[in-house]
Write a protein that holds these residues in place. Structure first.
Motif, PDB file in Angstrom:
ATOM      1  N   ASP A  46       0.874  -1.160   0.000  1.00 21.58           N
ATOM      2  CA  ASP A  46       0.000   0.000   0.000  1.00 21.58           C
ATOM      3  C   ASP A  46       0.917   1.217   0.000  1.00 21.58           C
ATOM      4  O   ASP A  46       1.606   1.487   0.981  1.00 21.58           O
ATOM      5  N   ARG A  53       0.797  -5.612   1.401  1.00 24.47           N
ATOM      6  CA  ARG A  53      -0.457  -6.247   0.996  1.00 24.47           C
ATOM      7  C   ARG A  53      -0.261  -7.730   0.699  1.00 24.47           C
ATOM      8  O   ARG A  53      -1.064  -8.563   1.097  1.00 24.47           O
ATOM      9  N   GLN A  54       0.804  -8.025  -0.039  1.00 23.07           N
ATOM     10  CA  GLN A  54       1.097  -9.411  -0.414  1.00 23.07           C
ATOM     11  C   GLN A  54       2.599  -9.609  -0.468  1.00 23.07           C
ATOM     12  O   GLN A  54       3.328  -8.722  -0.900  1.00 23.07           O
ATOM     13  N   SER A  72      -4.081  -4.838 -10.847  1.00 21.69           N
ATOM     14  CA  SER A  72      -4.663  -6.128 -10.470  1.00 21.69           C
ATOM     15  C   SER A  72      -3.735  -7.298 -10.773  1.00 21.69           C
ATOM     16  O   SER A  72      -3.910  -8.390 -10.239  1.00 21.69           O
ATOM     17  N   TYR A  86       0.891 -12.907 -11.833  1.00 21.17           N
ATOM     18  CA  TYR A  86       0.056 -13.161 -10.662  1.00 21.17           C
ATOM     19  C   TYR A  86      -1.195 -12.291 -10.676  1.00 21.17           C
ATOM     20  O   TYR A  86      -1.167 -11.140 -11.119  1.00 21.17           O
ATOM     21  N   ASP A  87      -2.272 -12.853 -10.127  1.00 27.57           N
ATOM     22  CA  ASP A  87      -3.439 -12.075  -9.734  1.00 27.57           C
ATOM     23  C   ASP A  87      -3.141 -11.540  -8.337  1.00 27.57           C
ATOM     24  O   ASP A  87      -2.982 -12.314  -7.390  1.00 27.57           O
ATOM     25  N   VAL A  88      -3.040 -10.216  -8.188  1.00 24.34           N
ATOM     26  CA  VAL A  88      -2.627  -9.624  -6.922  1.00 24.34           C
ATOM     27  C   VAL A  88      -3.593  -9.970  -5.795  1.00 24.34           C
ATOM     28  O   VAL A  88      -3.187 -10.096  -4.633  1.00 24.34           O
ATOM     29  N   SER A  89      -4.862 -10.162  -6.117  1.00 25.54           N
ATOM     30  CA  SER A  89      -5.848 -10.490  -5.082  1.00 25.54           C
ATOM     31  C   SER A  89      -5.769 -11.938  -4.627  1.00 25.54           C
ATOM     32  O   SER A  89      -6.287 -12.286  -3.558  1.00 25.54           O
ATOM     33  N   ASN A  90      -5.114 -12.788  -5.416  1.00 32.39           N
ATOM     34  CA  ASN A  90      -5.013 -14.214  -5.077  1.00 32.39           C
ATOM     35  C   ASN A  90      -3.689 -14.762  -5.597  1.00 32.39           C
ATOM     36  O   ASN A  90      -3.649 -15.505  -6.579  1.00 32.39           O
TER      37      ASN A  90
END
Length: 271
Positions: A46, A53-54, A72, A86-90
């Motif tokens: 962030d 975040r990840q 994303s 990568y998918d940042v949310s998963n």
């Protein structure tokens, strides 16, 4: 470390890596940052709070990270055999692993970040479809790629190569537009957004500016006390920044004569 691009003032520090940080980027809206490190990880941050975040473990040193336009998706590459999407949310596992080998850079391209451009250490420049991971085209650059610059909303890719040359490519067609001789040990090159000039830097501690139309050297400046590893023009082209092994970042004016660094910030961290 995050600094104001105009004044050089310190904004904040991202703390979380356990090794040297080799690559960093910001999302278009500047709300998200990503970094790649010698600790064999990539981190999504962030950018407003500095919170992690990840954290994405990698198989080797991560030397390249890139965010898609909407932040994303994340690309990682480095001293391992694939470029990972990568998918940042998963981000548990990559969406795709592009079999390209060790790379010096991997970047998104296109209005929807639907294309990926990779530059590998073996001198191959490759275009991939980010939607399915398929190779679109590949060309040979003729030498090891040391670094590459692909600006947002630009079709021009700028390369510094180990054969003492800089190259300018049109990534729409994957055609070489221009090629000029460069000093021995050149590590990085940046093209002015107006395409009037380009600057390069490297092991000889000099920052050199050239005319893009002719390749004629216009200026040469010194100020760093160690090899200069990266140079980038600001979006307006009025200044450019250099980062060196001496632990400093300098922001230079493009046009005044004689030129001089407008900011000299000592920093041991990546920016």
């Amino acid at each position: 470390m995050l600094r104001d691009g105009v004044t050089g003032d310190w904004v904040g520090t991202f703390e979380g890596h356990g090794g040297a940080v080799w690559s960093a980027c910001l999302s278009d809206d500047t709300f998200v940052a990503a970094t790649g490190s010698a600790d064999q990880s990539a981190i999504v941050w962030d950018a407003k709070t500095g919170d992690i975040r990840q954290r994405l473990p990698q198989k080797h040193v991560c030397k390249s990270v890139a965010l898609s336009k909407d932040a994303s998706l994340l690309l990682t590459g480095g001293l391992f055999s694939t470029v990972n999407l990568y998918d940042v949310s998963n981000p548990e596992t990559p969406l795709f692993e592009l079999p390209v080998g060790p790379v010096k850079f991997a970047r998104f391209y296109g209005e929807q970040s639907e294309v990926i451009i990779t530059g590998s250490t073996d001198g191959k420049l490759t275009k991939w479809d980010a939607r399915n991971g398929q190779k679109i085209s590949q060309v040979e650059c003729g030498a090891e790629i040391r670094s590459g610059e692909l600006r947002r909303n630009s079709d021009f890719l700028t390369l510094a190569l180990a054969d003492e040359s800089v190259q300018f490519w049109d990534v729409r067609t994957m055609e070489l537009i221009k090629k000029f001789k460069a000093p021995r040990g050149t590590e990085s090159c940046s093209l002015q957004p107006s395409q009037e000039k380009y600057v390069l830097c490297g092991q000889d501690l000099s920052v050199r500016m050239y005319d893009y139309a002719t390749g004629m050297e216009l200026e040469s400046h010194r100020g760093h006390h160690g090899p200069i590893m990266v140079v980038r023009f600001a979006p307006d082209g009025e200044t450019y920044s250099t980062g060196a092994d001496d632990g400093t970042i300098r922001i230079w004016k493009t046009n005044p004569q004689p030129n001089y660094p407008v900011i000299d910030e000592g920093s041991k961290a990546a920016t």
